[in-house]
Design a protein around this motif. Structure first.
Motif, PDB file in Angstrom:
ATOM      1  N   UNK A 151     -22.573 -21.046  37.954  1.00 20.74           N
ATOM      2  CA  UNK A 151     -23.337 -20.564  36.901  1.00 20.74           C
ATOM      3  C   UNK A 151     -24.820 -21.159  37.135  1.00 20.74           C
ATOM      4  N   UNK A 152     -24.963 -22.255  38.003  1.00 19.48           N
ATOM      5  CA  UNK A 152     -26.373 -22.835  38.174  1.00 19.48           C
ATOM      6  C   UNK A 152     -27.066 -21.900  39.379  1.00 19.48           C
ATOM      7  N   UNK A 153     -26.390 -21.136  39.895  1.00 20.05           N
ATOM      8  CA  UNK A 153     -27.070 -20.107  40.740  1.00 20.05           C
ATOM      9  C   UNK A 153     -27.786 -19.052  40.034  1.00 20.05           C
ATOM     10  N   UNK A 154     -29.038 -18.783  40.110  1.00 20.13           N
ATOM     11  CA  UNK A 154     -29.490 -17.781  39.514  1.00 20.13           C
ATOM     12  C   UNK A 154     -29.037 -16.372  39.843  1.00 20.13           C
ATOM     13  N   UNK A 155     -29.207 -15.474  39.027  1.00 15.08           N
ATOM     14  CA  UNK A 155     -28.647 -14.022  39.242  1.00 15.08           C
ATOM     15  C   UNK A 155     -29.345 -13.478  40.504  1.00 15.08           C
ATOM     16  N   UNK A 156     -30.728 -13.543  40.688  1.00 16.13           N
ATOM     17  CA  UNK A 156     -31.320 -12.767  41.658  1.00 16.13           C
ATOM     18  C   UNK A 156     -30.811 -13.354  43.079  1.00 16.13           C
ATOM     19  N   UNK A 157     -30.386 -14.470  43.276  1.00 15.67           N
ATOM     20  CA  UNK A 157     -30.035 -15.393  44.543  1.00 15.67           C
ATOM     21  C   UNK A 157     -28.588 -15.107  44.602  1.00 15.67           C
ATOM     22  N   UNK A 158     -27.708 -14.555  44.005  1.00 18.96           N
ATOM     23  CA  UNK A 158     -26.276 -14.399  44.084  1.00 18.96           C
ATOM     24  C   UNK A 158     -26.252 -13.170  45.241  1.00 18.96           C
ATOM     25  N   UNK A 159     -25.345 -13.412  46.119  1.00 18.27           N
ATOM     26  CA  UNK A 159     -24.970 -12.526  47.143  1.00 18.27           C
ATOM     27  C   UNK A 159     -23.422 -12.046  47.056  1.00 18.27           C
ATOM     28  N   UNK A 160     -23.098 -11.023  47.711  1.00 16.95           N
ATOM     29  CA  UNK A 160     -21.942 -10.561  47.976  1.00 16.95           C
ATOM     30  C   UNK A 160     -21.737 -10.532  49.298  1.00 16.95           C
ATOM     31  N   UNK A 161     -20.376 -10.357  49.811  1.00 14.73           N
ATOM     32  CA  UNK A 161     -19.928 -10.192  51.261  1.00 14.73           C
ATOM     33  C   UNK A 161     -20.551  -9.030  51.807  1.00 14.73           C
ATOM     34  N   UNK A 162     -21.145  -9.412  53.017  1.00 18.05           N
ATOM     35  CA  UNK A 162     -21.730  -8.038  53.735  1.00 18.05           C
ATOM     36  C   UNK A 162     -20.577  -7.468  54.825  1.00 18.05           C
ATOM     37  N   UNK A 163     -21.017  -6.259  55.548  1.00 17.32           N
ATOM     38  CA  UNK A 163     -20.179  -5.350  56.356  1.00 17.32           C
ATOM     39  C   UNK A 163     -19.716  -6.268  57.703  1.00 17.32           C
ATOM     40  N   UNK A 164     -20.867  -7.336  57.930  1.00 14.54           N
ATOM     41  CA  UNK A 164     -20.581  -8.140  59.199  1.00 14.54           C
ATOM     42  C   UNK A 164     -19.445  -9.113  59.106  1.00 14.54           C
ATOM     43  N   UNK A 165     -19.125  -9.304  57.762  1.00 16.10           N
ATOM     44  CA  UNK A 165     -17.977 -10.372  57.739  1.00 16.10           C
ATOM     45  C   UNK A 165     -16.730  -9.713  58.042  1.00 16.10           C
ATOM     46  N   UNK A 166     -16.695  -8.513  57.484  1.00 15.91           N
ATOM     47  CA  UNK A 166     -15.319  -7.758  57.480  1.00 15.91           C
ATOM     48  C   UNK A 166     -15.339  -7.268  59.013  1.00 15.91           C
ATOM     49  N   UNK A 167     -16.276  -6.991  59.651  1.00 20.56           N
ATOM     50  CA  UNK A 167     -16.396  -6.857  61.298  1.00 20.56           C
ATOM     51  C   UNK A 167     -15.809  -8.113  61.868  1.00 20.56           C
ATOM     52  N   UNK A 168     -16.360  -9.121  61.390  1.00 25.96           N
ATOM     53  CA  UNK A 168     -15.893 -10.406  61.951  1.00 25.96           C
ATOM     54  C   UNK A 168     -14.211 -10.647  61.904  1.00 25.96           C
ATOM     55  N   UNK A 169     -13.879 -10.610  60.883  1.00 23.24           N
ATOM     56  CA  UNK A 169     -12.514 -10.971  60.393  1.00 23.24           C
ATOM     57  C   UNK A 169     -11.606  -9.924  61.296  1.00 23.24           C
ATOM     58  N   UNK A 170     -12.043  -8.434  61.194  1.00 23.10           N
ATOM     59  CA  UNK A 170     -11.157  -7.855  62.118  1.00 23.10           C
ATOM     60  C   UNK A 170     -11.417  -8.122  63.529  1.00 23.10           C
ATOM     61  N   UNK A 171     -12.450  -8.456  64.200  1.00 16.67           N
ATOM     62  CA  UNK A 171     -12.637  -8.776  65.427  1.00 16.67           C
ATOM     63  C   UNK A 171     -11.788 -10.110  65.902  1.00 16.67           C
ATOM     64  N   UNK A 172     -11.905 -11.058  64.918  1.00 17.06           N
ATOM     65  CA  UNK A 172     -11.002 -12.278  65.031  1.00 17.06           C
ATOM     66  C   UNK A 172      -9.518 -12.029  65.118  1.00 17.06           C
TER      67      UNK A 172
END
Length: 185
Positions: A151-172
């Protein structure tokens, strides 16, 4: 016959994992802006990657900017860059070792030990590459999830998981599977 099929399957998995590792390293979609406000009209989407930040305006225009200074980057990002670059290089080397090992497995009946050591080295290199890819991808995902629910992180600075992370998991996963196949010989 079964060992030949397993070797070719490991080579295909390793090749796809190698390409996926390179793609995940280059892609700017590691962190993607989270639209969690009640406002459904969103004009900009922000992508943050290892090498650059990008902003998409209305999905029409994309502006990307490489990071200005290597020394100004956060230390985890510098470490993730290094790990992913090492993983790309190691995946190429292990893929080439696997090609040579598979190519000469059936040709050299007089020295099967030399070729099996070569295939084992490729398997260990694939396993190590998969682990090297898994560390920065999972660490980044963990920090994104932690910041999203903080809750300390402001809403505009919140991020979600990007496509590169999913590509990285599949590659691993593919690299670890290829390494396990080659280490089983």
């Amino acid at each position: 016959m079964a060992c030949c099929v397993l070797q070719i399957t490991g080579l295909i998995f390793g090749g796809i994992g190698m390409v996926g590792t390179l793609a995940a390293t280059i892609m700017p979609q590691w962190r993607v802006s989270a639209h969690i406000d009640s406002n459904i009209v969103v004009f900009e989407t922000t992508w943050e990657g290892l090498w650059m930040d990008c902003i998409s305006h209305l999905g029409i225009r994309l502006q990307c900017k490489f990071y200005d200074s290597v020394l100004a980057l956060p230390q985890p990002l510098e470490a993730f860059r290094a790990l992913m670059c090492i993983a790309v290089i190691l995946s190429i080397i292990s893929f080439l070792m696997a090609i040579v090992g598979v190519k000469y497995t059936h040709r050299s009946k007089e020295d099967p030990w030399g070729i099996s050591v070569f295939i084992l080295a490729a398997g260990v290199a694939f396993l190590l590459t998969g682990i090297l890819v898994l560390i920065p991808v999972s660490w980044t995902a963990g920090s994104i999830i932690h910041d999203f629910y903080d809750p300390k992180v402001p809403t505009p600075l919140k991020r979600e998981l990007g496509a590169a992370l999913y590509v990285g998991w599949v590659s691993a996963a593919l690299l670890i599977a290829a390494g396990a196949m080659y280490c089983s010989f």
